[in-house]
Structures are given as C-alpha cells and as structure tokens.
Write an enzyme that holds these catalytic residues in place. Structure first.
Site, PDB file in Angstrom:
ATOM      1  N   HIS A   1       0.845  -1.207   0.000  1.00 48.21           N
ATOM      2  CA  HIS A   1       0.000   0.000   0.000  1.00 48.21           C
ATOM      3  C   HIS A   1       0.877   1.252   0.000  1.00 48.21           C
ATOM      4  O   HIS A   1       1.974   1.259   0.561  1.00 48.21           O
ATOM      5  CB  HIS A   1      -0.975   0.001   1.179  1.00 48.21           C
ATOM      6  CG  HIS A   1      -0.365   0.087   2.547  1.00 48.21           C
ATOM      7  ND1 HIS A   1      -0.105   1.281   3.180  1.00 48.21           N
ATOM      8  CD2 HIS A   1       0.028  -0.869   3.419  1.00 48.21           C
ATOM      9  CE1 HIS A   1       0.403   1.038   4.381  1.00 48.21           C
ATOM     10  NE2 HIS A   1       0.516  -0.249   4.554  1.00 48.21           N
TER      11      HIS A   1
ATOM     12  N   ASP B   1      -0.250   4.431   1.009  1.00 45.11           N
ATOM     13  CA  ASP B   1      -0.585   5.487   1.973  1.00 45.11           C
ATOM     14  C   ASP B   1       0.184   5.324   3.269  1.00 45.11           C
ATOM     15  O   ASP B   1       0.686   4.244   3.583  1.00 45.11           O
ATOM     16  CB  ASP B   1      -2.097   5.509   2.261  1.00 45.11           C
ATOM     17  CG  ASP B   1      -2.589   4.232   2.932  1.00 45.11           C
ATOM     18  OD1 ASP B   1      -2.211   3.138   2.483  1.00 45.11           O
ATOM     19  OD2 ASP B   1      -3.353   4.336   3.912  1.00 45.11           O
TER      20      ASP B   1
ATOM     21  N   ASP C   1       6.415   1.941   6.293  1.00 40.71           N
ATOM     22  CA  ASP C   1       5.087   1.323   6.233  1.00 40.71           C
ATOM     23  C   ASP C   1       4.248   2.165   5.287  1.00 40.71           C
ATOM     24  O   ASP C   1       3.741   3.203   5.692  1.00 40.71           O
ATOM     25  CB  ASP C   1       4.475   1.279   7.630  1.00 40.71           C
ATOM     26  CG  ASP C   1       3.069   0.722   7.641  1.00 40.71           C
ATOM     27  OD1 ASP C   1       2.628   0.175   6.619  1.00 40.71           O
ATOM     28  OD2 ASP C   1       2.399   0.859   8.677  1.00 40.71           O
TER      29      ASP C   1
ATOM     30  N   GLU D   1      -4.801   1.738   2.946  1.00 38.16           N
ATOM     31  CA  GLU D   1      -4.711   0.603   3.871  1.00 38.16           C
ATOM     32  C   GLU D   1      -4.827   1.078   5.311  1.00 38.16           C
ATOM     33  O   GLU D   1      -5.448   0.434   6.145  1.00 38.16           O
ATOM     34  CB  GLU D   1      -3.376  -0.132   3.678  1.00 38.16           C
ATOM     35  CG  GLU D   1      -3.308  -1.506   4.347  1.00 38.16           C
ATOM     36  CD  GLU D   1      -2.799  -1.485   5.773  1.00 38.16           C
ATOM     37  OE1 GLU D   1      -2.877  -2.522   6.445  1.00 38.16           O
ATOM     38  OE2 GLU D   1      -2.317  -0.442   6.252  1.00 38.16           O
ATOM     39  N   GLU D   2      -4.225   2.215   5.595  1.00 35.49           N
ATOM     40  CA  GLU D   2      -4.145   2.689   6.990  1.00 35.49           C
ATOM     41  C   GLU D   2      -5.504   3.140   7.535  1.00 35.49           C
ATOM     42  O   GLU D   2      -5.650   3.330   8.732  1.00 35.49           O
ATOM     43  CB  GLU D   2      -3.134   3.835   7.112  1.00 35.49           C
ATOM     44  CG  GLU D   2      -1.710   3.461   6.701  1.00 35.49           C
ATOM     45  CD  GLU D   2      -1.071   2.423   7.612  1.00 35.49           C
ATOM     46  OE1 GLU D   2      -1.709   1.995   8.593  1.00 35.49           O
ATOM     47  OE2 GLU D   2       0.075   2.037   7.319  1.00 35.49           O
TER      48      GLU D   2
ATOM     49  N   ASP E   1       4.206  -6.081   3.811  1.00 35.25           N
ATOM     50  CA  ASP E   1       3.727  -5.040   4.721  1.00 35.25           C
ATOM     51  C   ASP E   1       3.982  -5.449   6.171  1.00 35.25           C
ATOM     52  O   ASP E   1       3.211  -5.126   7.062  1.00 35.25           O
ATOM     53  CB  ASP E   1       2.218  -4.805   4.463  1.00 35.25           C
ATOM     54  CG  ASP E   1       1.696  -3.547   5.126  1.00 35.25           C
ATOM     55  OD1 ASP E   1       2.504  -2.695   5.518  1.00 35.25           O
ATOM     56  OD2 ASP E   1       0.463  -3.425   5.252  1.00 35.25           O
TER      57      ASP E   1
ATOM     58  N   HIS F   1       3.966   4.046  12.178  1.00 35.94           N
ATOM     59  CA  HIS F   1       3.019   5.073  12.616  1.00 35.94           C
ATOM     60  C   HIS F   1       3.619   5.970  13.689  1.00 35.94           C
ATOM     61  O   HIS F   1       2.901   6.517  14.511  1.00 35.94           O
ATOM     62  CB  HIS F   1       1.703   4.472  13.166  1.00 35.94           C
ATOM     63  CG  HIS F   1       1.034   3.544  12.207  1.00 35.94           C
ATOM     64  ND1 HIS F   1      -0.225   3.056  12.410  1.00 35.94           N
ATOM     65  CD2 HIS F   1       1.433   3.023  11.027  1.00 35.94           C
ATOM     66  CE1 HIS F   1      -0.559   2.265  11.407  1.00 35.94           C
ATOM     67  NE2 HIS F   1       0.446   2.221  10.550  1.00 35.94           N
TER      68      HIS F   1
HETATM   69 ZN   LIG Z   1       1.214  -1.055   6.369  1.00 36.17          ZN
END
Ligand SMILES: [Zn+2]
Length: 411
Positions: free
Chosen positions: A79, A81, A142, A176-177, A199, A381
């Site tokens: 992903h 994002d 990520d 995805e997030e 991921d 994150h």
């Molecule tokens: Zn991820």
C-alpha cells in the site's frame, strides 16, 4: 539506468501520501495518486507489458509467465498510503550507513530517540545500513519499503530472463491505513490465485494470523444550557463519557497486553456538553471473543446510564476484518512455500501473530489467500520509525525465491 532499491525507497518516502479517516472520497486523499501514478510510470519504464490504474487508484500490473507448465498466478501487494496519525509531509530521511549500535537521537527533534532498549530488532541491524526520519515526521517505511521491495523484485524479474516464473500480478493500493484498501479491490480483475502482501516488520517475520477486528463508537447525548441556570437541567455529556472511559478495563488495553491477548482500545475522543463520542477498537484473535469485548462495553454503558438517567447513550459496532489464519490453512502451499523461501534467503523465518490487520485479512476472507512478508521496518506510525535496508534486500530475495519455489513444486 536501473536505480537501486534505496533510491526507489527515498523517492517514494519523499511523496506525501497520508490517508485520512472518515473521508467522503476514495482514495481518502487525492495526493495518494502522486505516488500511484509514479509507480504506474515506473512499471511501464521497467518494461512491464501490462500495467494500469483505475479511478479508485489501484495500480495493477501483469508479468506474463515465461515457462510452459501451468503455475498458479501469484500476486504481490503493497500500500502507498501512510498513517493518518503522524505527518508524512516533507519527510527528511536520515541514512545511517553503518549502524554502530546504541540509541539513535534524531536530528530534527532531540526528544525523539530510537532506543536500543525498546527496539530488539536494532541488535541485528548493527553493521547494517538503516534509514530513519529526522524525528519531525514518520518515515513511511510502512509501506513504502514494501513498495520498493516489490519494484526491485519486478525489475530483477524483467531484466533477468533466466529466472523462471509463472504469471505474476502486482498491486499497489491506497488507503490501507484507514482500513479501506479492499473497498473497491477487484480480486477477479487482479487475477491472482495466491497473493502476498509486503507489509510486515522485522526481517524474517512472516504473518499468517491477524486479529479479528470490530470498531465501536459510543455516543452520549446530553443537554446544553447556560451554566448560570443549569441546575437540574444541564446534562453534561463530557462527564458521562469520562465516566465510561474511566471504567474501561485497563488490563485489556494495548498498553498492557501482547501476543494473543485481546484488547479494548479507546483512541479518539470528541465532545462538548450536548454531545460527546469515543471511538473504540475491539481486537481478539478469536472472532468469537469480539462479542465478549462488546459485552464488557455494554455493561459499562448500562452502569453509567443508571447514574445519568437523562443522558442518552448509544453504542454502534461495525465489523472491520477477520483473522486470516483459517482461510490460509485451506491450501497450505501459500504459507509453506513462503516459509521455505525465507529459509533459502538465509533467514530464520518466524510466524508472528499480527496485533493488527493487513490487506491480507480482508483479501483472504474474500477468497484470495494472502499472508504477509516482512519488510525490515519497525516502529510504524511513529516518528521513531526506521528500516533496515539489508532486511529490505532479504525481502526481495524471499520474493524471488518464492516465485522459484512455486515453479519447482508445480507439475
Ligand atoms: Zn502497512
């Protein structure tokens, strides 16, 4: 000129692709197209014969098989994002060419420290190249590490015709997030029989199990009136909701649990006197356990309701995703070959339960078995996010091994 994986990674993290919760549009932010369109162009430049993007932002590509025997079509997915929790704009990557061990103080904010004691994976990164942010943003490994790994593997497959492979599908997805990656993902159109997401985290870690997940919103309706004339009339929803939060079990929280333990996680609080709400996550590896978590919250709401009879408390629970283990064990080749591929890359593979979800949770549920592969990153994150470039290289090796093993084992 073919560039290397680090070049790709740095190019991708420079593009702000932060997604947004509760967006009306899809993808949730249009800036995700900046990277999605770039990837489409790069796939074409590398020489991937079929590549396209649809109106939702999904980039899908096909590398045709170069062997005559039938081999199941494999998909590789990442992903683009980054998390809504921490800014991903103006990322200034810090490259530590040879990590010497010890804590890493980030140059943009000396309060942000990647501590050795909190990062067991740093041990295996000594002597290796690692990349961090400058401490003012997240890094975006990520999942841009996953994107760079897939692009590098694709480049190697295309440029080295000696690697036998079946039909390979590539998917780059938005959102995805915010849990929406599969919202418009057309599994049929994608065309893979088995897929893998890139991921994951620490080098060698593989995932075939995720939480089962529901989301919950508790809304309290009160009654607002000027405080000067509020006696016996005002119903302050802020007080009611605080009371609910205070009763949530502290031993069933992300901060106090690990491994297979479930949790209840309040993570967004909004409110004023007239109306307040909290968003809560329910997580358990056993899907049946989610109902127990809901019961805990309902019981608390009932207790608090009795204390504030004039307030109105509403609870809304929505399904998010389900543990993918069952779906993956229907045909164990998808996980067995991955384990073998990781071993062939010289690593000690380990199945780790994901205390979260991945694209694969929903894809597996919808009929496309999709376990998850490490990318060498950590602390997602957050501003202390970092990635081990050696781990990314090992992931490319694992992907290429995996493609080989499917060829070897297919008759
Ligand atoms: Zn991820």
């Amino acid at each position: 000129m073919p560039d290397n994986m680090l070049d790709k990674f740095l190019r991708y993290v420079a593009i702000d692709t932060q997604s947004k919760e509760d967006s009306e549009s899809y993808p949730s932010t249009t800036k995700q197209f900046d990277l999605l369109n770039l990837l489409l162009k790069e796939l074409k430049d590398i020489g991937v014969p079929q590549a396209n993007i649809d109106e939702h932002g999904y980039v899908m590509a096909t590398i045709p098989s170069n062997v005559s025997k039938p081999i199941p079509t494999l998909g590789f997915i990442a992903h683009v994002d980054t998390s809504p929790e921490v800014s991903g704009a103006n990322v200034k990557p810090q490259i530590i060419k040879e990590y010497k061990g010890g804590d890493i103080v980030l140059p943009g904010d000396s309060d942000i420290i990647i501590r050795e004691s909190e990062n067991p994976a740093l041990k295996s990164a000594v002597g290796k190249m690692i990349v961090t942010s400058d401490g003012t943003t997240l890094l975006g490994a990520d999942d841009k590490a996953g994107v760079a790994i897939i692009m590098t593997a694709v480049q190697q497959l295309i440029s080295n015709k000696n690697i036998p492979h079946g039909e390979i599908k590539i998917g780059f997805t938005p959102d995805e997030e915010v849990g929406a990656v599969t919202k418009f993902f057309d599994i049929k159109k994608f065309g893979a029989q088995f897929a893998y997401t890139l991921d994951g985290d620490t080098t060698g870690e593989l995932n075939k199990e995720t939480f089962s997940a529901d989301s919950c919103v508790i809304t309290v309706h009160g009654r607002d009136i000027h405080p000067g004339s509020a006696k016996h009339i005002m119903v302050n929803s802020v007080r009611v909701i605080s009371d609910i939060i205070a009763r949530l079990p502290k031993q069933v929280a992300p901060e106090t649990t690990e491994g297979y333990e479930p949790y209840i996680h309040p993570y967004v609080l909004e409110g004023g006197i007239g109306k307040s709400s909290i968003k809560i996550l329910f997580r358990d590896f056993k899907t049946s356990g989610l109902a127990d978590l809901k019961k805990i919250v309902e019981k608390i709401a009932t207790e608090v309701q009795a204390l504030y009879p004039k307030a109105k408390i509403e609870i809304e629970v929505k399904e998010q995703y389900r543990n993918m283990r069952e779906g993956l064990e229907k045909d164990t080749r998808v996980i067995d070959y991955l384990f073998e591929a990781t071993k062939r890359a010289g690593l000690n593979p380990e199945w780790t339960p994901i205390r979260g979800g991945t694209d694969g949770s929903r894809l597996t549920e919808n009929g496309l078995p999709t376990p998850n592969i490490f990318t060498g990153g950590a602390n997602y994150h957050s501003r202390t996010e970092w990635v081990n470039v050696w781990g990314m290289e090992k992931a490319v090796e694992t992907v290429l091994n995996l493609i080989q093993i499917w060829v070897e084992k297919s008759k």
